[in-house]
Write an enzyme that holds these catalytic residues in place. Structure first.
Site, PDB file in Angstrom:
ATOM      1  N   CYS A  19       0.725  -1.168  -0.122  1.00 33.21           N
ATOM      2  CA  CYS A  19       0.075  -0.008   0.431  1.00 33.21           C
ATOM      3  C   CYS A  19       0.980   1.487  -0.200  1.00 33.21           C
ATOM      4  CB  CYS A  19      -1.059   0.555   1.256  1.00 33.21           C
ATOM      5  SG  CYS A  19      -2.707  -1.232   0.878  1.00 33.21           S
ATOM      6  N   HIS A  29      -3.274   7.551   2.726  1.00 34.30           N
ATOM      7  CA  HIS A  29      -3.878   6.256   2.366  1.00 34.30           C
ATOM      8  C   HIS A  29      -5.252   5.702   2.436  1.00 34.30           C
ATOM      9  CE1 HIS A  29      -3.678   2.307   0.698  1.00 34.30           C
ATOM     10  NE2 HIS A  29      -3.984   1.458   2.558  1.00 34.30           N
ATOM     11  N   ASN A  41      -9.897   0.122  -0.147  1.00 39.73           N
ATOM     12  CA  ASN A  41      -8.448  -0.391  -0.411  1.00 39.73           C
ATOM     13  C   ASN A  41      -8.160  -0.784  -1.697  1.00 39.73           C
ATOM     14  OD1 ASN A  41      -5.577   0.024   0.322  1.00 39.73           O
ATOM     15  ND2 ASN A  41      -5.997  -1.405   2.648  1.00 39.73           N
TER      16      ASN A  41
HETATM   17  O1  UT7 Z   1      -3.121  -0.606   3.704  1.00 46.84           O
HETATM   18  C1  UT7 Z   1      -3.183  -1.536   5.082  1.00 46.84           C
HETATM   19  C2  UT7 Z   1      -4.439  -2.099   5.452  1.00 46.84           C
HETATM   20  N1  UT7 Z   1      -5.500  -2.967   6.046  1.00 46.84           N
HETATM   21  C3  UT7 Z   1      -5.801  -1.990   7.030  1.00 46.84           C
HETATM   22  O2  UT7 Z   1      -5.707  -1.315   6.596  1.00 46.84           O
HETATM   23  C4  UT7 Z   1      -6.586  -2.347   8.240  1.00 46.84           C
HETATM   24  C5  UT7 Z   1      -7.046  -2.023   9.138  1.00 46.84           C
HETATM   25  N2  UT7 Z   1      -7.640  -2.400  10.549  1.00 46.84           N
HETATM   26  C6  UT7 Z   1      -8.504  -2.072  10.098  1.00 46.84           C
HETATM   27  O3  UT7 Z   1      -8.872  -1.412   9.423  1.00 46.84           O
HETATM   28  C7  UT7 Z   1     -10.247  -2.296  10.957  1.00 46.84           C
HETATM   29  O4  UT7 Z   1      -8.727  -3.931  12.045  1.00 46.84           O
HETATM   30  C8  UT7 Z   1     -10.440  -3.870  10.628  1.00 46.84           C
HETATM   31  C9  UT7 Z   1     -11.533  -3.251   9.384  1.00 46.84           C
HETATM   32  C10 UT7 Z   1      -9.698  -5.475   9.702  1.00 46.84           C
HETATM   33  C11 UT7 Z   1     -11.517  -4.425  11.728  1.00 46.84           C
HETATM   34  O5  UT7 Z   1     -12.101  -3.809  12.776  1.00 46.84           O
HETATM   35  P1  UT7 Z   1     -12.207  -4.093  14.057  1.00 46.84           P
HETATM   36  O6  UT7 Z   1     -13.096  -2.727  14.737  1.00 46.84           O
HETATM   37  O7  UT7 Z   1     -10.616  -4.158  14.350  1.00 46.84           O
HETATM   38  O8  UT7 Z   1     -12.940  -5.251  14.057  1.00 46.84           O
HETATM   39  P2  UT7 Z   1     -12.531  -6.265  14.781  1.00 46.84           P
HETATM   40  O9  UT7 Z   1     -11.055  -7.363  14.502  1.00 46.84           O
HETATM   41  O10 UT7 Z   1     -11.920  -6.658  15.842  1.00 46.84           O
HETATM   42  O11 UT7 Z   1     -13.642  -7.235  14.827  1.00 46.84           O
HETATM   43  C12 UT7 Z   1     -14.321  -6.990  16.327  1.00 46.84           C
HETATM   44  C13 UT7 Z   1     -15.433  -7.894  15.373  1.00 46.84           C
HETATM   45  C14 UT7 Z   1     -15.099  -9.586  15.576  1.00 46.84           C
HETATM   46  O12 UT7 Z   1     -16.550 -10.297  16.544  1.00 46.84           O
HETATM   47  P3  UT7 Z   1     -16.207 -10.610  17.758  1.00 46.84           P
HETATM   48  O13 UT7 Z   1     -15.119 -11.254  18.017  1.00 46.84           O
HETATM   49  O14 UT7 Z   1     -16.855  -9.230  17.951  1.00 46.84           O
HETATM   50  O15 UT7 Z   1     -17.621 -11.375  17.732  1.00 46.84           O
HETATM   51  C15 UT7 Z   1     -15.121  -9.493  14.024  1.00 46.84           C
HETATM   52  O16 UT7 Z   1     -15.054 -11.317  13.694  1.00 46.84           O
HETATM   53  O17 UT7 Z   1     -16.522  -7.661  14.307  1.00 46.84           O
HETATM   54  C16 UT7 Z   1     -15.982  -9.203  13.614  1.00 46.84           C
HETATM   55  N3  UT7 Z   1     -15.590  -9.029  12.017  1.00 46.84           N
HETATM   56  C17 UT7 Z   1     -17.046  -8.871  10.887  1.00 46.84           C
HETATM   57  N4  UT7 Z   1     -18.439  -8.574  11.376  1.00 46.84           N
HETATM   58  C18 UT7 Z   1     -19.029  -8.352  10.156  1.00 46.84           C
HETATM   59  C19 UT7 Z   1     -14.804  -9.220  11.620  1.00 46.84           C
HETATM   60  N5  UT7 Z   1     -14.997  -8.733   9.729  1.00 46.84           N
HETATM   61  C20 UT7 Z   1     -16.131  -8.593  10.031  1.00 46.84           C
HETATM   62  C21 UT7 Z   1     -17.519  -7.856   8.910  1.00 46.84           C
HETATM   63  N6  UT7 Z   1     -18.636  -7.828   9.498  1.00 46.84           N
HETATM   64  N7  UT7 Z   1     -16.669  -7.700   7.606  1.00 46.84           N
END
Ligand code: UT7
Length: 336
Positions: free
Chosen positions: A129, A263, A293
């Site tokens: 990225c 980004h 992204n």
């Molecule tokens: O260029 C760099 C590339 N990457 C990035 O920029 C990504 C950086 N990270 C992020 O943007 C965030 O960490 C995410 C958007 C990927 C995730 O957001 P988060 O607030 O960190 O959520 P989390 O991983 O803590 O997940 C919270 C909950 C989980 O469920 P439980 O364990 O609380 O029951 C996940 O399983 O959300 C769940 N979850 C989803 N639910 C619905 C994860 N993905 C999804 C989804 N839809 N697509």
């Protein structure tokens, strides 16, 4: 924070050296738009979750047979048209991509051939990225050294080909697209063009954001794997640090920044970067809602958004910053 900066600062050190000026920008998104509701039909997710956690409302996926080079070529042609230049003017093409058409040759070579550009060199850069910032830095340095006069810098990706559509934590985040800028050597005394670039890497974090395949490991392309929360935290601190380094290096402050173009991975990351730097929201370009992204393509897509709306005025200071797999991160300061 590890990693070492490489600010070139040549704009101040060598008054006679050419400066790289942006003379055209352009972008392209594939026709097929995929909404959050479309994805909710194939994985356990919802429009509400995706918008709340990422700001993403839709992304575009390339059609069957539509390759990274096809996207990059269209963006490149638009950037050349905006610059009122034809392909013969180009003597350097750098394509930043993580999703090349083939393992080799470079996607840049295919774009060079299809543009009908015959002069200079064409090669790819792989910094995920952050790739566009790395490619921009390379093109800028070659122009400053007199190794090129007119460079096409492209960020182009087809992430839809490396997403695991059974992994809801990654497949909702990415899209396909391309953006390009034309840089031209400028010898006048005006303080316009690229001011400096700062690049960083920390290879100890290789496994936090990677693709579980490749020619030397599995032989197959593989899929994106990510430790989302760690990447989130690092993205904020690293982009903030690299912009601060750039401003400090040039004796500038946040108050001097007219536009911040981070980004485009997640609107929450973008907000936190803006808040940490104390750049007001109205000076931060946000386009992630429209294309998700697109890795190396997000910054030129956002630049084109600003350019087409005539947001950038002559003399405006624009700070670009990105973070990606590797980890890699960096910034570029640009006087419009
Ligand atoms: O260029 C760099 C590339 N990457 C990035 O920029 C990504 C950086 N990270 C992020 O943007 C965030 O960490 C995410 C958007 C990927 C995730 O957001 P988060 O607030 O960190 O959520 P989390 O991983 O803590 O997940 C919270 C909950 C989980 O469920 P439980 O364990 O609380 O029951 C996940 O399983 O959300 C769940 N979850 C989803 N639910 C619905 C994860 N993905 C999804 C989804 N839809 N697509």
């Amino acid at each position: 924070m590890t990693g070492s900066g490489s600010g070139n600062g040549n704009g101040r050190a060598a008054a006679c050296a050419p400066r790289s000026q942006v003379v055209g920008v352009g972008s392209y998104l594939p026709e097929k738009a995929v909404t959050n509701d479309d994805l909710a039909e194939i994985v356990d997710t919802s429009h509400e979750w995706i918008v709340k956690r990422t700001g993403i409302e839709k992304r575009h996926f390339a059609a069957d047979g539509e390759l990274t080079s096809d996207l990059g070529l269209k963006a490149a042609k638009r950037a050349l048209s905006a610059a009122h230049l034809d392909a013969e003017a180009i003597d350097l093409i750098i394509v930043a991509t993580t999703t090349p058409d083939n393992t080799f040759p470079a996607t840049a070579a295919r774009i060079q051939g299809r543009l009908g550009a015959t002069r200079g060199s064409a090669f790819d850069v792989q910094a995920v990225c952050s790739g566009f910032i790395f490619a921009l830095a390379m093109a800028d340095n070659m122009i400053r050294l007199g190794q090129a006069t007119t460079a096409l810098v492209v960020g182009a990706e087809t992430y839809s080909r490396i997403l695991d559509f059974e992994d809801r934590s990654t497949c909702v985040l990415f899209g396909d697209g391309a953006g390009a800028v034309v840089l031209q050597a400028c010898h006048d005394e005006k303080d316009r063009g690229l001011i400096s670039t700062h690049l960083y890497s920390d290879g100890t974090r290789y496994d936090q954001l990677y693709v579980d395949g490749g020619p030397s490991s599995t032989g197959a392309a593989g899929h994106v794997r990510m430790n989302g929360q760690d990447v989130f935290r690092f993205a904020v601190t690293s982009m903030v640090q690299s912009v601060r380094d750039a401003l400090d290096h040039n004796g500038l402050t946040v108050d001097d920044v007219d536009w911040l173009i981070p980004h485009q991975a997640n609107s929450r990351i973008i907000s936190k970067v803006g808040q940490s730097l104390t750049v007001p929201d109205e000076k931060v370009i946000v386009t992630v809602q429209d294309h998700a992204n697109t890795s190396a393509a997000t910054i030129p897509l956002a630049m084109t958004h600003g350019f087409e709306r005539q947001l950038f005025k002559p003399g405006d200071l624009i700070a670009l910053t990105a973070m990606g797999g590797g980890f890699t991160w960096g910034s570029a300061l640009l006087r419009w």
